[in-house]
Scaffold this motif. Structure first.
Motif, PDB file in Angstrom:
ATOM      1  N   THR A 171       0.832  -1.200   0.000  1.00  0.00           N
ATOM      2  CA  THR A 171       0.000   0.000   0.000  1.00  0.00           C
ATOM      3  C   THR A 171       0.868   1.251   0.000  1.00  0.00           C
ATOM      4  OG1 THR A 171      -1.776  -1.148   1.163  1.00  0.00           O
ATOM      5  CG2 THR A 171      -1.754   1.264   1.312  1.00  0.00           C
ATOM      6  N   ASP A 303       2.130  -2.436 -10.515  1.00  0.00           N
ATOM      7  CA  ASP A 303       1.863  -2.981  -9.192  1.00  0.00           C
ATOM      8  C   ASP A 303       2.146  -4.478  -9.251  1.00  0.00           C
ATOM      9  OD1 ASP A 303       1.009  -3.789  -6.747  1.00  0.00           O
ATOM     10  OD2 ASP A 303      -1.003  -2.911  -6.875  1.00  0.00           O
ATOM     11  N   ASP A 332       6.012  -6.488  -2.925  1.00  0.00           N
ATOM     12  CA  ASP A 332       5.805  -6.735  -1.505  1.00  0.00           C
ATOM     13  C   ASP A 332       6.767  -7.833  -1.072  1.00  0.00           C
ATOM     14  OD1 ASP A 332       4.249  -5.533   0.405  1.00  0.00           O
ATOM     15  OD2 ASP A 332       2.364  -6.256  -0.442  1.00  0.00           O
ATOM     16  N   HIS A 334       6.786  -9.079   1.958  1.00  0.00           N
ATOM     17  CA  HIS A 334       6.095  -9.996   2.876  1.00  0.00           C
ATOM     18  C   HIS A 334       5.086 -10.894   2.157  1.00  0.00           C
ATOM     19  CE1 HIS A 334       3.336  -6.305   3.911  1.00  0.00           C
ATOM     20  NE2 HIS A 334       2.848  -6.936   2.872  1.00  0.00           N
ATOM     21  N   LYS A 335       5.137 -10.895   0.844  1.00  0.00           N
ATOM     22  CA  LYS A 335       4.318 -11.859   0.099  1.00  0.00           C
ATOM     23  C   LYS A 335       5.251 -12.924  -0.481  1.00  0.00           C
ATOM     24  CE  LYS A 335       0.390  -8.827  -0.678  1.00  0.00           C
ATOM     25  NZ  LYS A 335      -0.252  -7.899  -1.629  1.00  0.00           N
TER      26      LYS A 335
END
Ligand SMILES: *Cc1c(COP(=O)(O)O)cnc(C)c1O
Length: 546
Positions: A171, A303, A332, A334-335
């Motif tokens: 985000t 994205d 990301d 943490h993905k």
């Protein structure tokens, strides 16, 4: 001071003192916690069956205790009331969300980060962590943009330029990218000193427009709406471009929307391509979107919060072709980099681009310093880069390639399993490791295909409520978890269809787990609780359920 006050002071000092022996109280607690966590992580369920309203009873006291609680007592509370009632995101049958298992080495390594308590906002509080974070930004910049050694030699540790920005997740990464795009598009010109100084109203006046817009497909992540809101352009100025049958942006429609915006004197300044939509895992035709962005003079953001690490795979990298033409890319960590929750980043092709959001202060992040805080939205930040660095080195390119390939191939296999069965319908074919489907027995499927639009609409409404019931009941049983979302497939005339959504990121999820998930769903579908709705379906479609 009295004796009590002295005792309190001693205790206070003690909690800040490093314990000397491993058999000290804290040393023993540390061991007990490790054992408890290992036990939790080995359980292959997704959650205990306890209602949230019941759990809330343990968390109702708003009085901050006057007298200290022993660490051991608090630990026991955490183990009993929090750990035991957490979600087993590491379970192989937890296949509903983008949060999954972590490599175990993260737990001991993360202690280093907590123990050192560095603050990445400035070098004075982070020292080696600053070049380390820049190195990681360089590694991921290179993964995406593949510049040469000379480029990284020149820019990696430059005090005026940045290859990207670390943050707490996708985000903030998206907000950062669009913030930089906005500030460049409405930058200083003539007497106008730039939107960052004079604000949106002055910018609109100077650039003679009545609004500013960002375009993204209708599958865009909701963080982009938040970004539009925060950036002051308004949520409605995230223009949702229609998608094709495979949930990919229609490039023709994109061009039409850009033209229409300009006719209304609203200035588009960025277009977002998605590399792995959150709901279906599809990838926009990034090359074609890059062409439009270039022709129209728009910032091209990708994205790739979810799909970015697909670039590690020799076999599947091609799906993201065109990403290297982006101005900025969100990933990301943490993905699919398998780093603990709380870290994402955005990389910029042009190291000068982040300059448009640069901020300085006197006592910190001074001009010309290497302080990372000058180009991040957040201020104080933990040294999460250390864990990304560790994952990238310990798992390595080959390891990530294996993880990515395994997930994509498992999703393809799951799609086959669904197709082979008579009682389920695949809604979106997996392009990466995400797919959607629903329960729909063959008898009903045939009748639904032949039904008039109004009958089909009613039948789908009933099926939607059945899907919701199955998903909720399965979650409550706690053996497995899939999520659910609502899509508007072409097949059903764009009617909203509730679907199960599966994300296959845990390497320990095997084929048997997937078969068990389907079997349990079929069993719930045939339970008494759904008998009434099945009867309604039979009356509408005139076919037996099995
Ligand atoms: C997860 C995700 C985000 C948001 O990331 P957070 O880490 O949840 O803030 C943005 N875009 C896409 C495509 C995502 O999958």
């Amino acid at each position: 001071m009295g004796t009590n006050a002295n005792a309190s002071m001693n205790n206070l000092f003690r909690i800040f003192t490093v314990p000397e022996a491993p058999d000290s109280t804290l040393g023993k607690l540390d061991q007990a916690i490790s054992q408890n966590l290992a036990g939790f992580l080995q359980q292959h369920i997704v959650a205990e069956e306890t209602d949230l309203s019941v759990l809330e009873r343990d968390f109702t006291d708003t009085d901050i205790p006057d007298r200290p609680v022993f660490v051991s007592e608090q630990t026991q509370f955490l183990l009993d009331k929090v750990v035991a009632q957490s979600v087993h995101t590491a379970s192989p049958s937890f296949i509903g969300h983008m949060t999954s298992a972590l490599p175990y080495f993260m737990i001991p390594l993360s202690k280093i980060m907590i123990a050192l308590n560095q603050n990445l906002v400035k070098t004075e509080t982070s020292k080696a962590f600053t070049p380390l974070e820049r190195q990681v930004l360089g590694m991921l910049h290179r993964l995406v943009f593949q510049q040469d050694e000379a480029f990284y030699g020149r820019w990696l540790h430059d005090s005026h330029q940045h290859l990207g920005a670390f943050c707490s997740g996708g985000t903030v990464a998206n907000i950062t990218a669009l913030w930089a795009a906005r500030n460049s598009a409405f930058g200083p010109q003539g007497n106008f000193r730039g939107i960052n100084k004079e604000g949106l109203f002055a910018a609109m006046r100077h650039y003679d427009c009545e609004g500013a817009a960002i375009l993204v497909s209708e599958r865009g992540h909701y963080s982009l709406s938040k970004a539009a809101d925060v950036l002051g352009i308004g949520r409605e100025q995230i223009v949702a471009v229609p998608t094709d049958g495979s949930n990919r942006i229609c490039v023709d429609a994109l061009q039409v929307q850009i033209r229409q915006l300009r006719e209304r004197n609203i200035r588009p300044f960025a277009v977002v391509g998605i590399a792995g939509t959150t709901e279906t895992g599809n990838i926009d035709p990034l090359d074609a979107v890059a062409d439009v962005a270039a022709a129209e003079g728009l910032h091209f953001h990708v994205d790739a919060a979810w799909g970015g690490p697909t670039l590690f795979s020799d076999r599947y990298r091609g799906k993201l072709k065109g990403i290297e033409r982006a101005d900025s890319v969100t990933i990301d960590a943490h993905k699919q980099l398998y780093v603990p929750m709380g870290v994402g980043l955005v990389v910029f092709k042009d190291p000068a681009k982040l300059g448009s959001i640069e901020h300085h202060a006197q006592y910190i992040i001074r001009q010309g310093s290497k302080d990372l805080g000058s180009t991040t939205l957040e201020g104080s930040r933990p040294g999460m880069a250390m864990l990304v660095h560790s994952a990238l080195r310990i798992i390595g390119r080959r390891g990530y390639q294996l993880l990515i390939d395994l997930g994509i191939e498992k999703a393809a296999r799951f799609a086959e399993l669904i197709d082979e069965r008579q009682d389920f319908e695949l809604i979106t074919d997996p392009e990466l490791n995400i797919l959607t489907y629903r329960w729909l027995p063959a008898g009903f499927a045939g009748a639904l295909a032949d039904a008039s639009p109004s009958v089909a609409r009613k039948a789908n409404d009933i099926l939607n409520s059945i899907t919701r019931h199955i998903q909720k009941t399965q979650r409550e049983h706690g053996k497995a978890f899939v999520s659910r979302t609502r899509l508007t497939p072409e097949r059903y005339g764009q009617q909203p269809i509730v679907v199960f959504r599966v994300v296959l990121a845990n390497p320990l999820t095997d084929e048997q787990t997937l078969v068990d998930v389907l079997d349990e769903q079929a069993e719930i579908a045939s339970s008494d609780a759904l008998a009434g709705r099945l009867e309604e379906l039979r009356q509408l479609l005139g076919r037996p359920a099995a």
